[in-house]
Enzyme design. Structure first.
Site, PDB file in Angstrom:
ATOM      1  N   TRP A 133       0.816  -1.223   0.000  1.00 14.57           N
ATOM      2  CA  TRP A 133       0.000   0.000   0.000  1.00 14.57           C
ATOM      3  C   TRP A 133       0.843   1.264   0.000  1.00 14.57           C
ATOM      4  CZ3 TRP A 133       1.746   2.468   4.174  1.00 14.57           C
ATOM      5  CH2 TRP A 133       2.269   1.684   5.210  1.00 14.57           C
ATOM      6  N   ASN A 134       2.154   1.165   0.299  1.00 16.28           N
ATOM      7  CA  ASN A 134       2.898   2.415   0.536  1.00 16.28           C
ATOM      8  C   ASN A 134       3.279   3.161  -0.745  1.00 16.28           C
ATOM      9  OD1 ASN A 134       4.835   0.507  -0.063  1.00 16.28           O
ATOM     10  ND2 ASN A 134       6.273   1.163   1.500  1.00 16.28           N
ATOM     11  N   LYS A 157      -2.183  -8.292  -7.797  1.00 15.21           N
ATOM     12  CA  LYS A 157      -3.117  -8.125  -6.685  1.00 15.21           C
ATOM     13  C   LYS A 157      -2.629  -6.971  -5.827  1.00 15.21           C
ATOM     14  CE  LYS A 157      -3.078  -9.233  -2.582  1.00 15.21           C
ATOM     15  NZ  LYS A 157      -3.688  -8.008  -2.000  1.00 15.21           N
ATOM     16  N   PRO A 158      -3.333  -5.837  -5.868  1.00 11.07           N
ATOM     17  CA  PRO A 158      -2.888  -4.711  -5.037  1.00 11.07           C
ATOM     18  C   PRO A 158      -3.241  -4.926  -3.567  1.00 11.07           C
ATOM     19  CG  PRO A 158      -4.898  -4.123  -6.216  1.00 11.07           C
ATOM     20  CD  PRO A 158      -4.538  -5.522  -6.652  1.00 11.07           C
ATOM     21  N   ALA A 159      -2.673  -4.109  -2.695  1.00 10.25           N
ATOM     22  CA  ALA A 159      -2.956  -4.205  -1.260  1.00 10.25           C
ATOM     23  C   ALA A 159      -4.414  -3.824  -0.992  1.00 10.25           C
ATOM     24  CB  ALA A 159      -2.017  -3.281  -0.493  1.00 10.25           C
ATOM     25  N   GLY A 210       6.676  -6.445   0.009  1.00  8.59           N
ATOM     26  CA  GLY A 210       5.912  -6.466   1.254  1.00  8.59           C
ATOM     27  C   GLY A 210       6.780  -6.964   2.391  1.00  8.59           C
ATOM     28  N   SER A 211       6.114  -7.522   3.386  1.00 11.27           N
ATOM     29  CA  SER A 211       6.841  -7.888   4.606  1.00 11.27           C
ATOM     30  C   SER A 211       7.647  -9.184   4.425  1.00 11.27           C
ATOM     31  CB  SER A 211       5.843  -8.059   5.751  1.00 11.27           C
ATOM     32  OG  SER A 211       4.955  -9.103   5.440  1.00 11.27           O
ATOM     33  N   GLU A 232      11.012  -8.191  -2.712  1.00  7.35           N
ATOM     34  CA  GLU A 232      11.471  -6.926  -2.110  1.00  7.35           C
ATOM     35  C   GLU A 232      10.831  -6.865  -0.735  1.00  7.35           C
ATOM     36  OE1 GLU A 232      13.686  -5.158  -3.320  1.00  7.35           O
ATOM     37  OE2 GLU A 232      13.655  -5.473  -5.490  1.00  7.35           O
ATOM     38  N   LEU A 233      11.616  -7.163   0.301  1.00  3.69           N
ATOM     39  CA  LEU A 233      11.020  -7.369   1.631  1.00  3.69           C
ATOM     40  C   LEU A 233      11.395  -6.248   2.600  1.00  3.69           C
ATOM     41  CD1 LEU A 233      11.602 -11.245   1.631  1.00  3.69           C
ATOM     42  CD2 LEU A 233       9.686  -9.937   0.712  1.00  3.69           C
ATOM     43  N   CYS A 266      10.151   1.022   2.905  1.00  8.23           N
ATOM     44  CA  CYS A 266      11.102  -0.008   3.365  1.00  8.23           C
ATOM     45  C   CYS A 266      12.545   0.494   3.320  1.00  8.23           C
ATOM     46  CB  CYS A 266      10.935  -1.295   2.578  1.00  8.23           C
ATOM     47  SG  CYS A 266      10.894  -1.004   0.817  1.00  8.23           S
ATOM     48  N   GLU A 366      11.743  -3.050  12.181  1.00  2.64           N
ATOM     49  CA  GLU A 366      11.339  -1.968  11.295  1.00  2.64           C
ATOM     50  C   GLU A 366      10.178  -1.188  11.936  1.00  2.64           C
ATOM     51  OE1 GLU A 366       9.852  -3.518   7.566  1.00  2.64           O
ATOM     52  OE2 GLU A 366      10.686  -1.822   6.479  1.00  2.64           O
TER      53      GLU A 366
END
Ligand code: ADP
Length: 463
Positions: A133-134, A157-159, A210-211, A232-233, A266, A366
Site C-alpha cells: 500500500w505504501n 493483486k494490489p494491497a 511487502g513484509s 522486495e522485503l 522499506c 522496522e
C-alpha cells in the site's frame, strides 16, 4: 472472503469506495487468460511493445493530477508526494519501454569448426505480482513495465488498503491498447489470492513487495512448481553520521530519508547512528527541522506528514516509542498523537528520540513510521557493527566527506542500496533490492528486466 472491500481515507476514516472482491473462479479464469494470451503477446515485436508502454506512460501523465489525488485519498501521503510518485511510476515504464528494444542474445565460439552456438533470451510467461500500500503506483509499474517489455503477461493483486490507484493505472493500460488479458488485476485477500497464485501451474513467476514473513511464505509456496521469485522485503536502514560530516546537509537528507511517506517506506532510515562528538549538535539541528514539519490531511496544500495507513501500523509505532521511553530514551520532539479508533484515522507526530540503546524494540524491528531514534558511537567499526546487526540488508546511508571513511563504510555495510551523502538514492535506472532477509533479485535498471527472461542455449551441429 467478503464480497466487497471498503477503502477508507486514512486521514479521516471516511469511506471512499467499495471494491468488488473476485471469486476464486474469477481469479482462476484470469490466470488462465493471462496464460493463454502469453503466446500472442510474447511474439509481438519489441518495438511495438515499447510503443504501447510509451503510450501507457503518456496517458498516466495526462491523468497525473487525478491519479495523485486518488492516491492521497486512499494512502494518505501528501499530494506533492503523490504527484512525485506518479512521475516515479512512469519513469519505470519509460525506462523499460527502451529496455524492451535491448534484450540481446550472444554467440559463443564453439569448440569445433562444425558447430555454432547461439544464446537467446525469451520471456518466462505469466507473472503474478503482489504489491503493498505504501507506493500503490510505483511498486506496480516497477514490476509490470519490465514484465510487459520482456514479453511476459502480467497479473497484479494490489494491497487491500489501496486498490484504487492500481485499478486506475491498469484501466489506462487497456485504454492505450495493451490487451485486457495481457495486463490484469484481481482483488482479494492477500493469503487467499497469494495461494491461488503460487498453486497455479500457469504462473511462472511471483514478484512481491511487502513484509519478510509473507515473502518467506511465498518463496516456500512457489517451490512446488519451481517458480521464479523476486522478493522486495523489509528493511531496517541505518544512517551513519561520521565526525566530519556536513551536519546541515546531513540533517536535510535525514529528513527526506526518514520522514518521506510518514516514514512508511522499506528504505526509510530506521536507526540513526551518530559520532559521539557531533551527536548533540546533530540532534539539535534535526529536532529544529522536525518541529517545523506540518502534519495533516495529505490533500491540504502545506501538509508534509500524512496519516499512518491503519490501526495495525499505528499500534506498532506507538508501542515502539513507548518501549523506548520506558527503557530510558528521551523524546526531543513528538510522542504526540491524533488518533480515533472508532472513526479510523491515525496520526503520529514526527518524533526524535535520543539516548536510544540496542535493547529497545525500535533498534531491532522496522518501525514504518515517523520516528527518528538516535544512538551514538565512538569508532567507525562500532557504527558498522550496529548497522549490520540485523537480518535485514536493504538500504543504508552514511554521511562523511572523508573518502577513506566513505569507502571503508561502503565496503563493510551489508546492504543492497547504499547512499553516501545521499538520502534518496532510488531511481528507475538503478538496481533496487536487498541482501539477507530483505529479499531476492533486483528491480530497476538493466538488472530489472533479467528476472523476466529465460536464457536459451542453441547448439547447431554439422555446420
Ligand atoms: P504490510 O504488513 O505492510 O501490509 P504485507 O506483507 O502483509 O505487508 O502486505 C503486502 C502485500 O501482501 C499486500 O498486497 C497483502 O494483501 C499481501 N499479503 C498479505 N498476506 C499475504 C499472504 N499470506 N500471501 C500473499 N500475500 C499476502
Amino acid at each position: 472472503m467478503p464480497k466487497q472491500f471498503k477503502v477508507n481515507n486514512p486521514a479521516t476514516g471516511e469511506l471512499i469506495a467499495e471494491v468488488k472482491v473476485n471469486s476464486e473462479e474469477e481469479i482462476k479464469q484470469s490466470l488462465k487468460n493471462g496464460h493463454d494470451s502469453f503466446e500472442k503477446w510474447s511474439k509481438i515485436n519489441a518495438h511495438e511493445r515499447s510503443r504501447l508502454l510509451r503510450n501507457w506512460s503518456h496517458i498516466i501523465q495526462e491523468n497525473k493530477e487525478q491519479i495523485a489525488e486518488l492516491m492521497t485519498l486512499e494512502n494518505g501521503k501528501p499530494l506533492k508526494e503523490s504527484l512525485g510518485e506518479v512521475d516515479y511510476a512512469t519513469s519505470y515504464i519509460d525506462w523499460y519501454a527502451e529496455e524492451a528494444k535491448r534484450i540481446y542474445g550472444r554467440t559463443i565460439p564453439a569448440a569445433t569448426e562444425t558447430k555454432r552456438i547461439v544464446i537467446s533470451k525469451q520471456p518466462i510467461g505469466l507473472v503474478a505480482a503482489i504489491t503493498p500500500w505504501n507506493f500503490p503506483a510505483a511498486m506496480m509499474t516497477r514490476k509490470a513495465a519490465p514484465a510487459l517489455a520482456a514479453g511476459c503477461t502480467f497479473i497484479v493483486k494490489p494491497a487491500e488498503d489501496t486498490p484504487l490507484t492500481t485499478i486506475k493505472l491498469i484501466e489506462l493500460a487497456h485504454e492505450v491498447g495493451i490487451p485486457t488479458d495481457v495486463v490484469q488485476y484481481v482483488i482479494g485477500d492477500g493469503k487467499e489470492v497469494g495461494d491461488l497464485f503460487t498453486n497455479s501451474e500457469y504462473v511462472r513467476k511471483i514478484t512481491f513487495t511487502g513484509s519478510t514473513p509473507v515473502g518467506k511464505s511465498l518463496i516456500k509456496n512457489s517451490a512446488d512448481t519451481v517458480k521464479h521469485v523476486t522478493m522486495e522485503l523489509g528493511g531496517h536502514a541505518p544512517l551513519i553520521i561520521a565526525e566530519d560530516a556536513d551536519l546541515e546537509f546531513a540533517v536535510s537528507q535525514t529528513i527526506i530519508s526518514k520522514f518521506r511517506n510518514a516514514g512508511q517506506t522499506c528504505v526509510c532510515t530506521n536507526r540513526i547512528i551518530v559520532h559521539e562528538n557531533v551527536v548533540e549538535e546533530f540532534s539539535k539541528k534535526l529536532t529544529e527541522k522536525v518541529k517545523k514539519l506540518k502534519v495533516g490531511n495529505g490533500l491540504e496544500k502545506d501538509t508534509q506528514i500524512g496519516p499512518i495507513i491503519n490501526e495495525k501500523g499505528y499500534d506498532k509505532i506507538v508501542s515502539q516509542i513507548h518501549d523506548a521511553l520506558d527503557k530510558g530514551a528521551e523524546a526531543l520532539v513528538g510522542n504526540q498523537y491524533n488518533a480515533n479508533k472508532e472513526q479510523g484515522y491515525f496520526f503520529v507526530y514526527p518524533t526524535v528520540l535520543k539516548n536510544v540503546n540496542l535493547n529497545m524494540m525500535i533498534m531491532q524491528e522496522e518501525t514504518f513510521g515517523p520516528v527518528a531514534p538516535i544512538i551514538s558511537f565512538k569508532e567507525i567499526d562500532e557504527a558498522i557493527e550496529i548497522a549490520n546487526s540485523t537480518p535485514y540488508g536493504l538500504a543504508a546511508y552514511f554521511f562523511t566527506n572523508d573518502y577513506r571513511t566513505g569507502t571503508y563504510l561502503h565496503d563493510h555495510l551489508d546492504f543492497g542500496i547504499v547512499g553516501w551523502n545521499d538520502g534518496a538514492p532510488s531511481a528507475a535506472h538503478v538496481p533496487f533490492g536487498g541482501l539477507k532477509e530483505s529479499g531476492l533479485g533486483r528491480e530497476g535498471g538493466t538488472e530489472g528486466i533479467e528476472p523476466y527472461l529465460e536464457t536459451k542455449y542453441l547448439s547447431i551441429g554439422n555446420v
